[in-house]
Design a protein around this motif. Structure first.
Motif, PDB file in Angstrom:
ATOM      1  N   ARG A 116      75.908  10.582  41.580  1.00 38.98           N
ATOM      2  CA  ARG A 116      75.667  10.328  40.156  1.00 38.98           C
ATOM      3  C   ARG A 116      74.662   9.185  39.966  1.00 38.98           C
ATOM      4  O   ARG A 116      74.343   8.462  40.896  1.00 38.98           O
ATOM      5  CB  ARG A 116      76.989   9.975  39.444  1.00 38.98           C
ATOM      6  CG  ARG A 116      78.144  10.936  39.696  1.00 38.98           C
ATOM      7  CD  ARG A 116      77.895  12.385  39.314  1.00 38.98           C
ATOM      8  NE  ARG A 116      77.436  12.654  37.969  1.00 38.98           N
ATOM      9  CZ  ARG A 116      78.209  12.918  36.918  1.00 38.98           C
ATOM     10  NH1 ARG A 116      79.513  12.937  37.042  1.00 38.98           N
ATOM     11  NH2 ARG A 116      77.676  13.180  35.728  1.00 38.98           N
ATOM     12  N   THR A 117      74.233   9.014  38.744  1.00 39.00           N
ATOM     13  CA  THR A 117      73.230   7.982  38.441  1.00 39.00           C
ATOM     14  C   THR A 117      73.771   6.570  38.687  1.00 39.00           C
ATOM     15  O   THR A 117      74.992   6.365  38.709  1.00 39.00           O
ATOM     16  CB  THR A 117      72.778   8.087  36.972  1.00 39.00           C
ATOM     17  OG1 THR A 117      71.714   7.152  36.750  1.00 39.00           O
ATOM     18  CG2 THR A 117      73.918   7.746  36.010  1.00 39.00           C
ATOM     19  N   ARG A 118      72.893   5.603  38.877  1.00 40.83           N
ATOM     20  CA  ARG A 118      73.323   4.207  39.005  1.00 40.83           C
ATOM     21  C   ARG A 118      73.160   3.456  37.691  1.00 40.83           C
ATOM     22  O   ARG A 118      73.214   2.219  37.669  1.00 40.83           O
ATOM     23  CB  ARG A 118      72.520   3.485  40.100  1.00 40.83           C
ATOM     24  CG  ARG A 118      72.482   4.172  41.446  1.00 40.83           C
ATOM     25  CD  ARG A 118      73.809   4.521  42.038  1.00 40.83           C
ATOM     26  NE  ARG A 118      74.592   3.411  42.546  1.00 40.83           N
ATOM     27  CZ  ARG A 118      75.619   3.553  43.383  1.00 40.83           C
ATOM     28  NH1 ARG A 118      75.964   4.750  43.828  1.00 40.83           N
ATOM     29  NH2 ARG A 118      76.308   2.505  43.771  1.00 40.83           N
ATOM     30  N   PRO A 120      73.832   1.289  34.748  1.00 38.90           N
ATOM     31  CA  PRO A 120      74.960   0.353  34.666  1.00 38.90           C
ATOM     32  C   PRO A 120      75.976   0.719  33.578  1.00 38.90           C
ATOM     33  O   PRO A 120      77.168   0.424  33.726  1.00 38.90           O
ATOM     34  CB  PRO A 120      74.297  -0.992  34.356  1.00 38.90           C
ATOM     35  CG  PRO A 120      72.921  -0.671  33.877  1.00 38.90           C
ATOM     36  CD  PRO A 120      72.541   0.625  34.521  1.00 38.90           C
ATOM     37  N   TYR A 121      75.551   1.395  32.527  1.00 39.84           N
ATOM     38  CA  TYR A 121      76.490   1.779  31.461  1.00 39.84           C
ATOM     39  C   TYR A 121      77.424   2.892  31.936  1.00 39.84           C
ATOM     40  O   TYR A 121      78.553   3.017  31.473  1.00 39.84           O
ATOM     41  CB  TYR A 121      75.733   2.250  30.213  1.00 39.84           C
ATOM     42  CG  TYR A 121      74.895   1.154  29.601  1.00 39.84           C
ATOM     43  CD1 TYR A 121      75.432   0.301  28.640  1.00 39.84           C
ATOM     44  CD2 TYR A 121      73.576   0.970  29.994  1.00 39.84           C
ATOM     45  CE1 TYR A 121      74.668  -0.713  28.084  1.00 39.84           C
ATOM     46  CE2 TYR A 121      72.800  -0.035  29.443  1.00 39.84           C
ATOM     47  CZ  TYR A 121      73.349  -0.880  28.501  1.00 39.84           C
ATOM     48  OH  TYR A 121      72.589  -1.878  27.950  1.00 39.84           O
ATOM     49  N   TYR A 122      76.927   3.696  32.851  1.00 41.85           N
ATOM     50  CA  TYR A 122      77.753   4.768  33.388  1.00 41.85           C
ATOM     51  C   TYR A 122      78.925   4.194  34.188  1.00 41.85           C
ATOM     52  O   TYR A 122      80.038   4.711  34.160  1.00 41.85           O
ATOM     53  CB  TYR A 122      76.885   5.686  34.270  1.00 41.85           C
ATOM     54  CG  TYR A 122      77.654   6.788  34.933  1.00 41.85           C
ATOM     55  CD1 TYR A 122      78.179   7.842  34.187  1.00 41.85           C
ATOM     56  CD2 TYR A 122      77.879   6.775  36.306  1.00 41.85           C
ATOM     57  CE1 TYR A 122      78.906   8.851  34.801  1.00 41.85           C
ATOM     58  CE2 TYR A 122      78.597   7.780  36.927  1.00 41.85           C
ATOM     59  CZ  TYR A 122      79.113   8.810  36.171  1.00 41.85           C
ATOM     60  OH  TYR A 122      79.837   9.794  36.785  1.00 41.85           O
ATOM     61  N   MET A 127      81.632   0.414  27.997  1.00 41.08           N
ATOM     62  CA  MET A 127      80.346   0.623  27.329  1.00 41.08           C
ATOM     63  C   MET A 127      80.178   2.083  26.903  1.00 41.08           C
ATOM     64  O   MET A 127      80.759   2.973  27.499  1.00 41.08           O
ATOM     65  CB  MET A 127      79.211   0.265  28.300  1.00 41.08           C
ATOM     66  CG  MET A 127      79.115  -1.202  28.607  1.00 41.08           C
ATOM     67  SD  MET A 127      78.448  -2.062  27.182  1.00 41.08           S
ATOM     68  CE  MET A 127      78.330  -3.713  27.817  1.00 41.08           C
ATOM     69  N   PRO A 128      79.336   2.315  25.888  1.00 42.29           N
ATOM     70  CA  PRO A 128      79.062   3.698  25.519  1.00 42.29           C
ATOM     71  C   PRO A 128      78.209   4.373  26.585  1.00 42.29           C
ATOM     72  O   PRO A 128      77.311   3.750  27.153  1.00 42.29           O
ATOM     73  CB  PRO A 128      78.291   3.570  24.204  1.00 42.29           C
ATOM     74  CG  PRO A 128      77.683   2.213  24.238  1.00 42.29           C
ATOM     75  CD  PRO A 128      78.617   1.350  25.036  1.00 42.29           C
ATOM     76  N   CYS A 129      78.486   5.625  26.860  1.00 40.12           N
ATOM     77  CA  CYS A 129      77.672   6.397  27.802  1.00 40.12           C
ATOM     78  C   CYS A 129      77.988   7.881  27.625  1.00 40.12           C
ATOM     79  O   CYS A 129      79.111   8.310  27.868  1.00 40.12           O
ATOM     80  CB  CYS A 129      77.955   5.961  29.237  1.00 40.12           C
ATOM     81  SG  CYS A 129      77.213   7.070  30.460  1.00 40.12           S
ATOM     82  N   ASN A 130      76.994   8.629  27.197  1.00 39.47           N
ATOM     83  CA  ASN A 130      77.190  10.068  26.980  1.00 39.47           C
ATOM     84  C   ASN A 130      77.449  10.832  28.262  1.00 39.47           C
ATOM     85  O   ASN A 130      78.065  11.893  28.249  1.00 39.47           O
ATOM     86  CB  ASN A 130      75.952  10.669  26.311  1.00 39.47           C
ATOM     87  CG  ASN A 130      75.828  10.242  24.858  1.00 39.47           C
ATOM     88  OD1 ASN A 130      76.842  10.088  24.171  1.00 39.47           O
ATOM     89  ND2 ASN A 130      74.597  10.046  24.397  1.00 39.47           N
ATOM     90  N   LYS A 131      76.945  10.328  29.357  1.00 35.39           N
ATOM     91  CA  LYS A 131      77.146  11.032  30.633  1.00 35.39           C
ATOM     92  C   LYS A 131      78.607  10.935  31.065  1.00 35.39           C
ATOM     93  O   LYS A 131      79.198  11.904  31.525  1.00 35.39           O
ATOM     94  CB  LYS A 131      76.220  10.446  31.716  1.00 35.39           C
ATOM     95  CG  LYS A 131      76.177  11.291  32.990  1.00 35.39           C
ATOM     96  CD  LYS A 131      75.296  10.694  34.055  1.00 35.39           C
ATOM     97  CE  LYS A 131      73.818  10.988  33.879  1.00 35.39           C
ATOM     98  NZ  LYS A 131      73.498  12.430  33.907  1.00 35.39           N
ATOM     99  N   SER A 156      69.825  11.353  24.135  1.00 33.53           N
ATOM    100  CA  SER A 156      71.224  11.252  24.554  1.00 33.53           C
ATOM    101  C   SER A 156      71.393  10.652  25.943  1.00 33.53           C
ATOM    102  O   SER A 156      72.484  10.214  26.296  1.00 33.53           O
ATOM    103  CB  SER A 156      71.941  12.597  24.449  1.00 33.53           C
ATOM    104  OG  SER A 156      71.271  13.557  25.217  1.00 33.53           O
ATOM    105  N   CYS A 157      70.336  10.614  26.748  1.00 31.82           N
ATOM    106  CA  CYS A 157      70.461   9.992  28.084  1.00 31.82           C
ATOM    107  C   CYS A 157      69.081   9.705  28.675  1.00 31.82           C
ATOM    108  O   CYS A 157      68.194  10.562  28.653  1.00 31.82           O
ATOM    109  CB  CYS A 157      71.246  10.901  29.025  1.00 31.82           C
ATOM    110  SG  CYS A 157      71.439  10.255  30.704  1.00 31.82           S
ATOM    111  N   VAL A 158      68.922   8.501  29.216  1.00 27.81           N
ATOM    112  CA  VAL A 158      67.642   8.104  29.828  1.00 27.81           C
ATOM    113  C   VAL A 158      67.822   7.738  31.304  1.00 27.81           C
ATOM    114  O   VAL A 158      67.012   7.026  31.895  1.00 27.81           O
ATOM    115  CB  VAL A 158      67.007   6.911  29.065  1.00 27.81           C
ATOM    116  CG1 VAL A 158      66.628   7.312  27.649  1.00 27.81           C
ATOM    117  CG2 VAL A 158      67.945   5.694  29.043  1.00 27.81           C
ATOM    118  N   ALA A 159      68.899   8.261  31.909  1.00 28.11           N
ATOM    119  CA  ALA A 159      69.231   7.887  33.292  1.00 28.11           C
ATOM    120  C   ALA A 159      68.268   8.507  34.298  1.00 28.11           C
ATOM    121  O   ALA A 159      67.571   9.473  34.006  1.00 28.11           O
ATOM    122  CB  ALA A 159      70.657   8.329  33.614  1.00 28.11           C
TER     123      ALA A 159
HETATM  124  S1  SF4 Z   1      73.948   8.392  28.684  1.00 26.61           S
HETATM  125 FE1  SF4 Z   1      72.686   8.266  30.518  1.00 26.61          FE
HETATM  126  S2  SF4 Z   1      71.204   6.616  30.214  1.00 26.61           S
HETATM  127 FE2  SF4 Z   1      72.718   6.525  28.563  1.00 26.61          FE
HETATM  128  S3  SF4 Z   1      74.147   5.002  29.280  1.00 26.61           S
HETATM  129 FE3  SF4 Z   1      74.955   6.957  30.023  1.00 26.61          FE
HETATM  130  S4  SF4 Z   1      74.033   7.355  32.038  1.00 26.61           S
HETATM  131 FE4  SF4 Z   1      72.956   5.625  31.083  1.00 26.61          FE
END
Ligand code: SF4
Ligand SMILES: Cc1cc2nc3c(=O)[nH]c(=O)nc-3n(C[C@H](O)[C@H](O)[C@H](O)COP(=O)(O)OP(=O)(O)OC[C@H]3O[C@@H](n4cnc5c(N)ncnc54)[C@H](O)[C@@H]3O)c2cc1C
Ligand code: FES
Ligand code: FES
Lengths: 329, 263
Positions: A116-118, A120-122, A127-131, A156-159
């Protein structure tokens, strides 16, 4: 970590059966990503099905002169395999730039693709995080986004996808072999394996629930001599990339016959540079050609509030990788 | 106070490792006797070396079986560690690191970060270095696990352990068990000709490692005390087989005197 039931199937069929029967189930490869995320309370499976010891541990030659890399073979064994080093040194270099000896001894090839992505919000459940939690918002969009994407992101996501191995696999036009619960199988071209976030950032790939990765296929070797994986990071080892570039070139004298190119850590998936590959074909290898290629590669970049630096850094990274690949004899 | 089971330095015969260590350090004759007296008066370090071996750890009491009621998703595992087999009932969540430390009294492996980021928990599983903090005990059935406690043969230290002592490859020592297990594995990887990201051309086999190669291959073991230079020197000595003088030495009488009069 929340409680879960542990299963240790002895065959792929048993693993697939088990997965289809239970909700909230994860396969367990080396565990280097999944166990970490479970400790962070980001992943909360009810069942873990160990697949690391399933018999997909071979590297075999395919009929059309390529290689099939078993999905449960570990990253170090794969990278150091005689045939991989000889025919796909770009993959070896990219894989060995990742993590550490210890982690690569654990990490499986299948698991590497699905890390999965690194962002930090994930990782931070407050914290909010759509993923992580669809509908909760994207903390990074207007927040700490210095390491986020510059291509293909959505509101919705910039990861970004963190894997180094996958950047080389994209440059090399690999294919992913998967099996399904009903015993059928399918083959997914690498560029279609990972996806852009769109409005479903919780989905990293086009894999269906329960599908088991069994192997990664490499086509006939095209770049055994001129290769380079250039990884730029905040310390010189044991760190994820800020930006990376995988370059394979086929040369005749100083003329580029064919190119395989991809960038890492700039998008939600490994960023294959098809138009730049075509641009380079038939051109003389020179600094000015490479600089023009880098301009083309970043033409459509869309930086966020804190990651504009990735454009300049990315161009220089790609030029350096091209120079080094071309200079190898 | 000196532990009563430890003979005083004068009447105690030195072990092979100790003789070697002192030879390597260039401490002979009278200065060796003085040195040994100082060490035993302080009751520390060098003299303790031969006692910290597998024999001592093997006598550690086995953890009592937990009440199965207190375990969620209990599993039976036979952990094979340092040649011994430990039948153990564990919660499916229990990592190998926690089983070693909390259930089996094998506290050599350390918990630094518990997230795969520091290497303090490094152990050898089927001969390969891995992180015990990200390994579930449940996945260790039938695997041979070696921890730092299993490296020495009786009172004979593993060459990597002896080299860490000689070259002072630590300060607080917290990262050291992980560093040592990692280095033991590194030597085998080098024998197999494995390459790394800093290898000039990964198509070539590398069996003689430069310091740069050792640094890259040891980057998974973080040392908060920054003992890196000495760690690399210790590993290089064992890898290359070429004895090197340690970068540190004891102050001479004159130097000690000079520092006293300076104050
Ligand atoms: S939605 Fe994507 S970019 Fe946004 S906080 Fe979650 S993982 Fe990060
Ligand atoms: C400190 C640290 C630093 C790192 N640095 C880097 C780095 O610099 N570069 C880099 O690229 N990576 C890095 N990594 C990530 C590492 O490469 C991945 O964690 C690893 O590749 C994942 O493989 P795994 O087998 O351990 O997967 P697991 O953690 O076991 O699984 C990951 C996911 O894949 C699924 N899965 C596993 N196998 C299969 C299969 N056969 N079929 C279907 N699904 C499957 C699991 O269900 C899970 O969802 C780092 C990791 C750590 C902890
Ligand atoms: S405790 Fe395992 S890597 Fe830090
Ligand atoms: S010796 Fe203190 S952390 Fe390494």
């Amino acid at each position: 970590m929340r409680p879960f039931q542990f299963h240790c199937p002895s065959s792929a069929a048993e693993a697939l059966q088990k997965h289809s029967r239970d909700q909230k189930t994860h396969y367990l490869g080396g565990g280097t990503n999944l166990i970490d995320l479970m400790k962070e309370d980001v992943e909360r499976p009810d069942h873990l099905i160990e697949v690391a010891d399933l018999p997909f541990k071979e590297i075999t030659q395919t009929a059309n002169g390529g290689l099939m890399l078993g999905a449960t073979l570990n990253n170090n064994k794969t990278a150091n395999h005689r045939l991989v080093r000889k025919n796909f040194p770009l993959l070896t270099m990219a894989m060995l730039s990742a993590a550490t000896e210890q982690i690569r001894n654990m990490a499986t090839n299948g698991g590497n693709l699905l890390q999965r992505t690194r962002c930090p919000y994930y990782f931070e459940t407050s914290m909010p995080c759509n993923k992580r939690e669809p509908g909760s918002g994207c903390g990074a969009l207007n927040g700490a986004n210095s390491k986020s994407a510059i291509f293909g992101w959505s509101e919705s996501c910039v990861a970004t996808h963190p894997s180094d191995m996958c950047v080389a696999l994209a440059a090399l036009n690999a294919k992913v072999h998967v099996e399904q619960a009903d015993g059928s199988s399918r083959v997914i071209p690498f560029t279609e394996f990972h996806r852009l976030p769109g409005d479903q950032p919780e989905k990293d790939t086009n894999l269906e629930t329960g599908e088991l990765i069994t192997g990664i296929e490499l086509p006939k070797s095209e770049f055994p001599d001129h290769y380079y994986y250039y990884k730029v990071r905040e310390r010189s080892s044991y760190a994820f990339a800020l930006v990376s570039a995988a370059v394979g070139l086929q040369m005749q004298g100083n003329t580029i016959i064919k190119a395989g190119l991809a960038l890492g850590k700039v998008a939600h998936k490994p960023w294959k540079l098809e138009n730049v590959e075509r641009f380079l074909e038939g051109k003389e290898a020179s600094l000015s050609t490479f600089e023009a290629a880098a301009e083309l590669a970043f033409e459509d970049a869309q930086p966020l509030s804190k990651n504009e630096y990735k454009i300049e850094l990315g161009k220089k990274t790609l030029v350096q990788a091209l120079v080094r690949a071309a200079a190898r004899s | 106070m000196k532990p009563s089971n430890q003979p005083s330095s004068q009447d105690r015969k030195l072990g092979k490792e100790e003789e070697q260590l002192l030879d390597d350090l260039g401490i002979f004759g009278q200065s060796r006797r003085t040195f040994l007296n100082q060490m035993s008066a302080a009751g520390i370090s060098l003299m303790a070396v031969p006692y910290f071996t597998s024999d001592m750890f093997a006598q550690a009491p086995k953890a009592p079986d937990l009440d199965p009621e207190s375990l969620l998703n209990a599993l039976e595992v036979n952990l094979k560690i340092n040649g011994d087999t430990y039948p153990l009932q564990v919660d499916s969540r229990m990592t190998l690191l926690d089983a070693l430390r909390e259930r089996l009294n094998l506290t050599g492996s350390k918990k630094g970060c518990d997230h795969g980021q520091c290497g303090a928990c490094t152990v050898l599983i089927d001969g390969k270095r891995k992180l015990s903090c990200l390994t579930l005990s449940a996945t260790c059935k039938d695997k041979e696990i070696t921890t730092v406690e299993g490296l020495a043969q009786g009172t004979d230290l593993h060459p990597v352990q002896a080299a860490f002592l000689k070259h002072d490859g630590f300060q607080c020592g917290y990262c050291t068990p992980g560093q040592i297990c990692s280095a033991v594995s590194l030597l085998d990887e080098a024998k197999r000709g494995e390459v790394s990201y800093v290898t000039e051309n990964v198509k070539d086999e590398v069996t003689q490692l430069s310091d740069k190669e050792i640094r890259e291959r040891m980057s998974g073991n973080i040392c908060r005390c920054g003992a890196y230079n000495n760690i690399v020197q210790a590993i290089q000595e064992v890898h290359s087989g070429k004895a090197e003088m340690p970068r540190w030495e004891f102050a001479t009488e004159q130097e000690l005197e000079a520092s006293r009069t300076a104050e």
